[in-house]
Design a protein around this motif. Structure first.
Motif, PDB file in Angstrom:
ATOM      1  N   SER A   1      -3.542 -12.344  -5.112  1.00 49.58           N
ATOM      2  CA  SER A   1      -4.149 -11.018  -5.076  1.00 49.58           C
ATOM      3  C   SER A   1      -5.278 -10.945  -6.085  1.00 49.58           C
ATOM      4  O   SER A   1      -5.633 -11.936  -6.734  1.00 49.58           O
ATOM      5  CB  SER A   1      -3.088  -9.953  -5.399  1.00 49.58           C
ATOM      6  OG  SER A   1      -2.805  -9.934  -6.785  1.00 49.58           O
ATOM      7  N   LEU A   2      -5.840  -9.741  -6.236  1.00 46.69           N
ATOM      8  CA  LEU A   2      -6.910  -9.549  -7.212  1.00 46.69           C
ATOM      9  C   LEU A   2      -6.447  -9.861  -8.627  1.00 46.69           C
ATOM     10  O   LEU A   2      -7.248 -10.184  -9.493  1.00 46.69           O
ATOM     11  CB  LEU A   2      -7.402  -8.098  -7.154  1.00 46.69           C
ATOM     12  CG  LEU A   2      -8.046  -7.624  -5.839  1.00 46.69           C
ATOM     13  CD1 LEU A   2      -8.368  -6.146  -5.940  1.00 46.69           C
ATOM     14  CD2 LEU A   2      -9.302  -8.424  -5.527  1.00 46.69           C
ATOM     15  N   TYR A   3      -5.126  -9.739  -8.880  1.00 45.85           N
ATOM     16  CA  TYR A   3      -4.606  -9.837 -10.242  1.00 45.85           C
ATOM     17  C   TYR A   3      -3.735 -11.077 -10.469  1.00 45.85           C
ATOM     18  O   TYR A   3      -3.303 -11.305 -11.587  1.00 45.85           O
ATOM     19  CB  TYR A   3      -3.744  -8.603 -10.567  1.00 45.85           C
ATOM     20  CG  TYR A   3      -4.482  -7.282 -10.592  1.00 45.85           C
ATOM     21  CD1 TYR A   3      -4.920  -6.729 -11.787  1.00 45.85           C
ATOM     22  CD2 TYR A   3      -4.739  -6.584  -9.419  1.00 45.85           C
ATOM     23  CE1 TYR A   3      -5.587  -5.510 -11.820  1.00 45.85           C
ATOM     24  CE2 TYR A   3      -5.404  -5.360  -9.437  1.00 45.85           C
ATOM     25  CZ  TYR A   3      -5.825  -4.835 -10.641  1.00 45.85           C
ATOM     26  OH  TYR A   3      -6.479  -3.640 -10.659  1.00 45.85           O
TER      27      TYR A   3
ATOM     28  N   HIS B   1      -0.789  -1.632  -8.727  1.00 47.56           N
ATOM     29  CA  HIS B   1      -2.025  -1.137  -9.337  1.00 47.56           C
ATOM     30  C   HIS B   1      -2.983  -0.609  -8.275  1.00 47.56           C
ATOM     31  O   HIS B   1      -4.158  -0.378  -8.560  1.00 47.56           O
ATOM     32  CB  HIS B   1      -2.723  -2.249 -10.126  1.00 47.56           C
ATOM     33  CG  HIS B   1      -1.836  -2.968 -11.070  1.00 47.56           C
ATOM     34  ND1 HIS B   1      -1.228  -4.170 -10.761  1.00 47.56           N
ATOM     35  CD2 HIS B   1      -1.417  -2.648 -12.321  1.00 47.56           C
ATOM     36  CE1 HIS B   1      -0.486  -4.563 -11.780  1.00 47.56           C
ATOM     37  NE2 HIS B   1      -0.579  -3.658 -12.740  1.00 47.56           N
TER      38      HIS B   1
ATOM     39  N   ARG C   1       3.035 -11.318  -6.637  1.00 45.46           N
ATOM     40  CA  ARG C   1       3.020 -10.327  -7.708  1.00 45.46           C
ATOM     41  C   ARG C   1       4.437  -9.980  -8.157  1.00 45.46           C
ATOM     42  O   ARG C   1       5.390 -10.055  -7.388  1.00 45.46           O
ATOM     43  CB  ARG C   1       2.313  -9.055  -7.217  1.00 45.46           C
ATOM     44  CG  ARG C   1       0.921  -9.306  -6.716  1.00 45.46           C
ATOM     45  CD  ARG C   1       0.270  -8.099  -6.076  1.00 45.46           C
ATOM     46  NE  ARG C   1       0.894  -7.686  -4.827  1.00 45.46           N
ATOM     47  CZ  ARG C   1       0.264  -7.009  -3.876  1.00 45.46           C
ATOM     48  NH1 ARG C   1      -0.997  -6.661  -4.035  1.00 45.46           N
ATOM     49  NH2 ARG C   1       0.894  -6.648  -2.770  1.00 45.46           N
TER      50      ARG C   1
ATOM     51  N   TYR D   1       1.270 -11.262 -13.258  1.00 44.06           N
ATOM     52  CA  TYR D   1      -0.131 -10.872 -13.238  1.00 44.06           C
ATOM     53  C   TYR D   1      -0.835 -11.738 -14.269  1.00 44.06           C
ATOM     54  O   TYR D   1      -0.295 -11.971 -15.359  1.00 44.06           O
ATOM     55  CB  TYR D   1      -0.305  -9.383 -13.545  1.00 44.06           C
ATOM     56  CG  TYR D   1       0.244  -8.515 -12.445  1.00 44.06           C
ATOM     57  CD1 TYR D   1      -0.510  -8.245 -11.311  1.00 44.06           C
ATOM     58  CD2 TYR D   1       1.543  -8.028 -12.508  1.00 44.06           C
ATOM     59  CE1 TYR D   1       0.007  -7.487 -10.274  1.00 44.06           C
ATOM     60  CE2 TYR D   1       2.067  -7.266 -11.472  1.00 44.06           C
ATOM     61  CZ  TYR D   1       1.299  -7.007 -10.356  1.00 44.06           C
ATOM     62  OH  TYR D   1       1.814  -6.276  -9.328  1.00 44.06           O
TER      63      TYR D   1
ATOM     64  N   SER E   1       3.187   3.907  -9.844  1.00 47.89           N
ATOM     65  CA  SER E   1       1.751   3.615  -9.906  1.00 47.89           C
ATOM     66  C   SER E   1       1.026   4.936 -10.144  1.00 47.89           C
ATOM     67  O   SER E   1       0.293   5.428  -9.295  1.00 47.89           O
ATOM     68  CB  SER E   1       1.286   2.973  -8.603  1.00 47.89           C
ATOM     69  OG  SER E   1       2.028   1.800  -8.324  1.00 47.89           O
TER      70      SER E   1
ATOM     71  N   GLU F   1      -3.861  -2.378  -5.726  1.00 48.49           N
ATOM     72  CA  GLU F   1      -4.598  -3.482  -5.129  1.00 48.49           C
ATOM     73  C   GLU F   1      -4.189  -3.655  -3.660  1.00 48.49           C
ATOM     74  O   GLU F   1      -3.097  -3.282  -3.262  1.00 48.49           O
ATOM     75  CB  GLU F   1      -4.411  -4.780  -5.913  1.00 48.49           C
ATOM     76  CG  GLU F   1      -3.007  -5.345  -5.953  1.00 48.49           C
ATOM     77  CD  GLU F   1      -2.203  -4.849  -7.127  1.00 48.49           C
ATOM     78  OE1 GLU F   1      -1.437  -5.640  -7.686  1.00 48.49           O
ATOM     79  OE2 GLU F   1      -2.313  -3.651  -7.463  1.00 48.49           O
ATOM     80  N   PRO F   2      -5.070  -4.219  -2.843  1.00 46.06           N
ATOM     81  CA  PRO F   2      -4.818  -4.260  -1.397  1.00 46.06           C
ATOM     82  C   PRO F   2      -3.559  -5.026  -1.031  1.00 46.06           C
ATOM     83  O   PRO F   2      -3.089  -5.902  -1.765  1.00 46.06           O
ATOM     84  CB  PRO F   2      -6.063  -4.975  -0.855  1.00 46.06           C
ATOM     85  CG  PRO F   2      -7.105  -4.793  -1.900  1.00 46.06           C
ATOM     86  CD  PRO F   2      -6.376  -4.761  -3.203  1.00 46.06           C
TER      87      PRO F   2
END
Length: 329
Positions: free
Chosen positions: A141-143, A218, A148, A106, A297, A220-221
């Motif tokens: 991803s978003l992170y 987390h 990941r 991440y 999570s 996230e999609p």
């Protein structure tokens, strides 16, 4: 939001204090934030440190102990710990054999751990690292940039920790950790989200008949959202993606069925039943199976499947003794 907590601002602090008070034979807390180290320091052997945001319990502090980690650093929920915290953890466990950092992929984790390593190296501490990227669901991803780091990280803790406990040098411990990373793949799904205490509401919404496939730890999609299916069909969907990424045919694997925090063991064992049958049909031998909550999570209702392709070296290290609050072998 309904949670068993006091003040939102104290969730992480009180969680770590409660953990240390439950397991003083394993753990002690430093005075510089939520940094946990072994109660009995390991000398003249490579020390391992890992960590990340809180909310993934028992990861990461639950894996501090014999045969696994020497230190774990907890940030706020789903937020990377600061470089200063990580630096203090490195200093507390460092010896002449060096320190290996196990980092999940991440962006915040990688950046902050690397900054801490630079600070430690100015003190003359030998620091190496590996970055875990076992999730096959999404490339970015978003992170993250790249895949990941998820539940397969626990296998890295276990096997690299065993190599360190044996007295291997830091280059060997790093190489073994990287071998695990190269051979472990994970994918998950969820049917209900979690609520970060500071946010006060779920991180996303799913209809009663929907599931998120390829979910991150987390919330996230993932790859897509679709109607929920019977457990066997969900397992097949996830396994197809994992098995297409590494050729496990004819080999031996360790299996981890990881709960996301609110999935009953009954359901995890139903999932494992299908995983075991599919692997057998495909000529893949299961050497060891781990079912439970290893990297959660918060209270997400979901699960992930991890497969680790084994050779004789990895099997031997997987079988070595481990004694921590959350993992024993």
């Amino acid at each position: 939001m309904k949670k068993f907590m006091n003040e939102v601002s104290k969730v992480e602090d009180e969680m770590i204090l409660g953990l240390v008070k439950a397991y003083p034979q394993y753990l002690k807390k430093l005075d510089c934030g939520n940094v946990v180290i072994r109660s009995k320091r390991k000398e003249n052997k490579v020390a391992l440190i890992s960590g990340g945001g809180s909310g993934h319990e028992p990861a990461h502090a639950g894996y501090v102990g014999t045969g696994m980690l020497d230190a774990a650093v907890a940030g706020a929920v789903f937020t990377s710990p600061t470089p200063d915290q990580i630096y203090e953890g490195i200093k507390a466990i460092a010896n002449d054999a060096g320190v290996l950092m196990v980092i999940k992929n991440y962006t915040g984790d990688v950046m902050n751990f690397e900054m801490a390593a630079e600070m430690a190296e100015t003190d003359g501490i030998l620091v190496k690292q590996v970055v875990v990227n076992d999730d096959v669901a999404v490339k970015d991803s978003l992170y993250t940039v790249g895949r990941r780091g998820v539940a397969g990280t626990v296998f890295v803790h276990k096997i690299a920790g065993a190599a360190a406990e044996r007295g291997e040098d830091i280059h060997k411990v790093q190489a073994v950790a990287q071998k695990v990373i190269d051979n472990v793949r994970t994918m998950g799904a969820a049917i209900r989200p979690c609520t970060v205490p500071a946010a006060g509401k779920p991180g996303f919404e799913l209809a009663d008949d929907e599931m998120e496939v390829g979910i991150g730890i987390h919330g996230e999609p993932g790859t897509h959202r679709e109607k929920i299916k019977p457990a066997n069909e969900i397992v097949d969907l996830l396994l197809d993606k994992i098995l297409s990424d590494i050729d496990y045919t004819g080999g031996e694997v360790a299996v981890m069925i990881n709960g996301s925090g609110a999935t009953p063991l009954m359901e995890l064992f139903i999932i494992n039943n299908r995983v075991s049958d599919v692997l057998k049909e495909k000529g893949i031998s299961v050497y060891a199976t781990f079912v439970g909550e290893y990297m959660t999570s918060i209270e997400m209702e979901g699960f992930s499947i991890s497969l680790l392709k084994l050779d004789e070296e990895l099997k031997s290290l997987l079988d070595e003794r481990a004694d921590t609050p959350a993992f024993k072998a």
